[in-house]
Motif scaffolding. Sequence first.
Motif, PDB file in Angstrom:
ATOM      1  N   ALA A  88     -50.424 -46.868  -6.580  1.00 31.48           N
ATOM      2  CA  ALA A  88     -51.406 -47.949  -6.430  1.00 31.48           C
ATOM      3  C   ALA A  88     -52.626 -47.681  -7.305  1.00 31.48           C
ATOM      4  O   ALA A  88     -53.216 -48.612  -7.868  1.00 31.48           O
ATOM      5  N   ASP A  91     -51.572 -48.602 -10.755  1.00 30.20           N
ATOM      6  CA  ASP A  91     -51.496 -50.066 -10.834  1.00 30.20           C
ATOM      7  C   ASP A  91     -52.878 -50.681 -10.975  1.00 30.20           C
ATOM      8  O   ASP A  91     -53.053 -51.687 -11.673  1.00 30.20           O
ATOM      9  N   SER A  92     -53.860 -50.068 -10.325  1.00 25.73           N
ATOM     10  CA  SER A  92     -55.212 -50.635 -10.321  1.00 25.73           C
ATOM     11  C   SER A  92     -55.886 -50.545 -11.692  1.00 25.73           C
ATOM     12  O   SER A  92     -56.907 -51.201 -11.925  1.00 25.73           O
ATOM     13  N   THR A  94     -54.547 -51.650 -14.414  1.00 25.49           N
ATOM     14  CA  THR A  94     -54.152 -52.844 -15.160  1.00 25.49           C
ATOM     15  C   THR A  94     -55.238 -53.904 -15.104  1.00 25.49           C
ATOM     16  O   THR A  94     -55.722 -54.266 -14.025  1.00 25.49           O
ATOM     17  N   TYR A 121     -46.507 -47.871 -17.009  1.00 26.66           N
ATOM     18  CA  TYR A 121     -47.796 -48.560 -16.853  1.00 26.66           C
ATOM     19  C   TYR A 121     -48.340 -48.951 -18.231  1.00 26.66           C
ATOM     20  O   TYR A 121     -48.172 -48.209 -19.203  1.00 26.66           O
TER      21      TYR A 121
END
Length: 231
Positions: A88, A91-92, A94, A121
């Motif tokens: 997570a 992902d954050s 991005t 990523y």
Amino acid sequence: MTKFKFQFLLILAMLVVASCSSSQKKNSVSISSASTGVVKNHSVPFPLYLTNKIEAREAIVDKTNENVFIVHTGHLLKANASKAQNMAVLDSLTGKGIDIVNLSIEDFIIADQQEISFEKYPQKFLNSSVVDLNEDNIIAKSNITPYVIHDGVALIGLSDKNIDKLLSMDKFLVSDYVLAILRARKAALKDPLAANPERPLTSFVIVHTMGADINEVMERLPPNFINSLAD
């Protein structure tokens, strides 16, 4: 871990490349102490913003200007976090507009243990010093690079050796820092961007979280490097 959660000392070493003329000058090395935030140095023609947090580019631009270059200094992943939690975090990144993330050996160890692939990523990562012993080489992937050239400046990213006590360096190690710097510098100078006539490569910035330990590294660089403190 909390050692990087609030504040830490970052030292940036500016390596000014010698000119290509026959009267070639010695490369100069300047060391500038800075906390997180904007780093000002005459060798860098753009605002360089260092952070250990995941911040949106818009908020940083408000504090600097549109041409700011944003570097996250690493230690993204946590040993006491689950795989889902660490994914997570990745992902954050991005859409945040962070230009480069300097990965630490701790990040690589945790990612390996939790079977997390940085290549999945879109974020661009920097690694100039962490070696995968299985490959016997500096880790480099499609989105993990040993240097980044931006506006005539090449950034080199060194990892500190700080890891959580739950972890071990069985598969990874940190290369000799001087060799890592010289290796990345040599590769950057061969990059086509280094010969851009509008903005040729003129300086190097070493990003790290080693504190005063960087001084010993600077002392071991070849004698044609001149050390000086920057404002």
